[in-house]
Design an enzyme around this catalytic site. Sequence first.
Site, PDB file in Angstrom:
ATOM      1  N   ASP A   1       0.852  -1.193   0.000  1.00  0.00           N
ATOM      2  CA  ASP A   1       0.000   0.000   0.000  1.00  0.00           C
ATOM      3  C   ASP A   1       0.888   1.245   0.000  1.00  0.00           C
ATOM      4  OD1 ASP A   1      -3.212   0.572   0.863  1.00  0.00           O
ATOM      5  OD2 ASP A   1      -1.781   2.220   1.114  1.00  0.00           O
ATOM      6  N   ILE A   2       0.485   2.236  -0.783  1.00  0.00           N
ATOM      7  CA  ILE A   2       1.302   3.453  -0.927  1.00  0.00           C
ATOM      8  C   ILE A   2       1.256   4.309   0.353  1.00  0.00           C
ATOM      9  CG2 ILE A   2      -0.453   5.030  -1.879  1.00  0.00           C
ATOM     10  CD1 ILE A   2       1.659   5.721  -4.064  1.00  0.00           C
TER      11      ILE A   2
ATOM     12  N   HIS B   1     -10.429  -4.934  -3.962  1.00  0.00           N
ATOM     13  CA  HIS B   1      -9.129  -5.193  -3.335  1.00  0.00           C
ATOM     14  C   HIS B   1      -9.326  -5.574  -1.881  1.00  0.00           C
ATOM     15  CE1 HIS B   1     -10.026  -0.888  -2.820  1.00  0.00           C
ATOM     16  NE2 HIS B   1      -9.385  -0.978  -1.662  1.00  0.00           N
TER      17      HIS B   1
ATOM     18  N   VAL C   1     -10.840   3.295  -3.881  1.00  0.00           N
ATOM     19  CA  VAL C   1     -10.400   2.780  -5.188  1.00  0.00           C
ATOM     20  C   VAL C   1     -11.406   1.714  -5.615  1.00  0.00           C
ATOM     21  CG1 VAL C   1      -8.594   1.582  -6.478  1.00  0.00           C
ATOM     22  CG2 VAL C   1      -7.963   3.251  -4.708  1.00  0.00           C
TER      23      VAL C   1
ATOM     24  N   ASN D   1     -13.083  -3.048   1.779  1.00  0.00           N
ATOM     25  CA  ASN D   1     -14.056  -1.983   1.965  1.00  0.00           C
ATOM     26  C   ASN D   1     -14.962  -1.937   0.743  1.00  0.00           C
ATOM     27  OD1 ASN D   1     -13.000  -1.009   4.456  1.00  0.00           O
ATOM     28  ND2 ASN D   1     -11.328  -0.048   3.330  1.00  0.00           N
TER      29      ASN D   1
ATOM     30  N   HIS E   1      -7.221  -5.563   1.858  1.00  0.00           N
ATOM     31  CA  HIS E   1      -6.086  -5.067   2.648  1.00  0.00           C
ATOM     32  C   HIS E   1      -5.601  -6.199   3.541  1.00  0.00           C
ATOM     33  CE1 HIS E   1      -7.049  -0.666   1.997  1.00  0.00           C
ATOM     34  NE2 HIS E   1      -8.225  -1.193   1.750  1.00  0.00           N
TER      35      HIS E   1
HETATM   36  P1  AMP Z   1      -9.820   1.648   0.029  1.00  0.00           P
HETATM   37  O1  AMP Z   1      -9.890   2.915   0.851  1.00  0.00           O
HETATM   38  O2  AMP Z   1     -10.283   0.429   0.758  1.00  0.00           O
HETATM   39  O3  AMP Z   1     -10.482   1.830  -1.310  1.00  0.00           O
HETATM   40  O4  AMP Z   1      -8.272   1.372  -0.200  1.00  0.00           O
HETATM   41  C1  AMP Z   1      -7.524   1.906  -1.241  1.00  0.00           C
HETATM   42  C2  AMP Z   1      -6.090   1.750  -0.839  1.00  0.00           C
HETATM   43  O5  AMP Z   1      -5.295   1.889  -1.990  1.00  0.00           O
HETATM   44  C3  AMP Z   1      -5.624   2.793   0.175  1.00  0.00           C
HETATM   45  O6  AMP Z   1      -5.110   2.140   1.332  1.00  0.00           O
HETATM   46  C4  AMP Z   1      -4.539   3.551  -0.577  1.00  0.00           C
HETATM   47  O7  AMP Z   1      -3.457   3.957   0.247  1.00  0.00           O
HETATM   48  C5  AMP Z   1      -4.101   2.530  -1.613  1.00  0.00           C
HETATM   49  N1  AMP Z   1      -3.507   3.089  -2.818  1.00  0.00           N
HETATM   50  C6  AMP Z   1      -3.952   4.132  -3.553  1.00  0.00           C
HETATM   51  N2  AMP Z   1      -3.144   4.352  -4.607  1.00  0.00           N
HETATM   52  C7  AMP Z   1      -2.160   3.419  -4.541  1.00  0.00           C
HETATM   53  C8  AMP Z   1      -1.015   3.123  -5.341  1.00  0.00           C
HETATM   54  N3  AMP Z   1      -0.713   3.839  -6.433  1.00  0.00           N
HETATM   55  N4  AMP Z   1      -0.209   2.101  -4.963  1.00  0.00           N
HETATM   56  C9  AMP Z   1      -0.497   1.384  -3.849  1.00  0.00           C
HETATM   57  N5  AMP Z   1      -1.579   1.599  -3.072  1.00  0.00           N
HETATM   58  C10 AMP Z   1      -2.392   2.614  -3.397  1.00  0.00           C
END
Ligand code: AMP
Length: 116
Positions: free
Chosen positions: A30-31, A100, A96, A87, A102
């Site tokens: 995760d970024i 996905h 996003v 989520n 976590h």
């Molecule tokens: P959610 O809030 O459950 O939709 O999680 C989206 C996750 O994607 C968050 O924890 C972000 O930090 C992660 N995220 C967003 N952009 C990137 C990226 N380019 N590379 C890795 N993780 C990302």
Amino acid sequence: MSECLFCKIVRKEIPASVVYEDDELLAFKDIAPQAPVHLILIPKAHCEGLNDLTPEVEKAVARLPSVAAKLAKEFAIATSGYRLISNCGADAGQTVFHLHFHLLGGKALGGKLCQL
Ligand code: AMP
Ligand code: ZN
């Protein structure tokens, strides 16, 4: 071509720290990590979230928990414990819209999944 952020990561159009890849699944760091270990696991095929499962995505995601368990071992959190969550939608804070999961661990994550 899809503008989806995670589809772009799948196509290697934007960089990610990939920790696992096979024909159907991808995992990367995760970024913005919220725990010492914070990985994102995705099916490569696009779907927005758990409300939008297709047979193709469902087949891939059936294998995802075992990949998560393998990664938990690799990242040394299998014994200490971890959480695997997805989520879905606004109330869950999904940001996003590519399904996905976590994988979080490396510290005590707390007993509550939500604040009342
Ligand atoms: P959610 O809030 O459950 O939709 O999680 C989206 C996750 O994607 C968050 O924890 C972000 O930090 C992660 N995220 C967003 N952009 C990137 C990226 N380019 N590379 C890795 N993780 C990302
Ligand atoms: Zn996508």
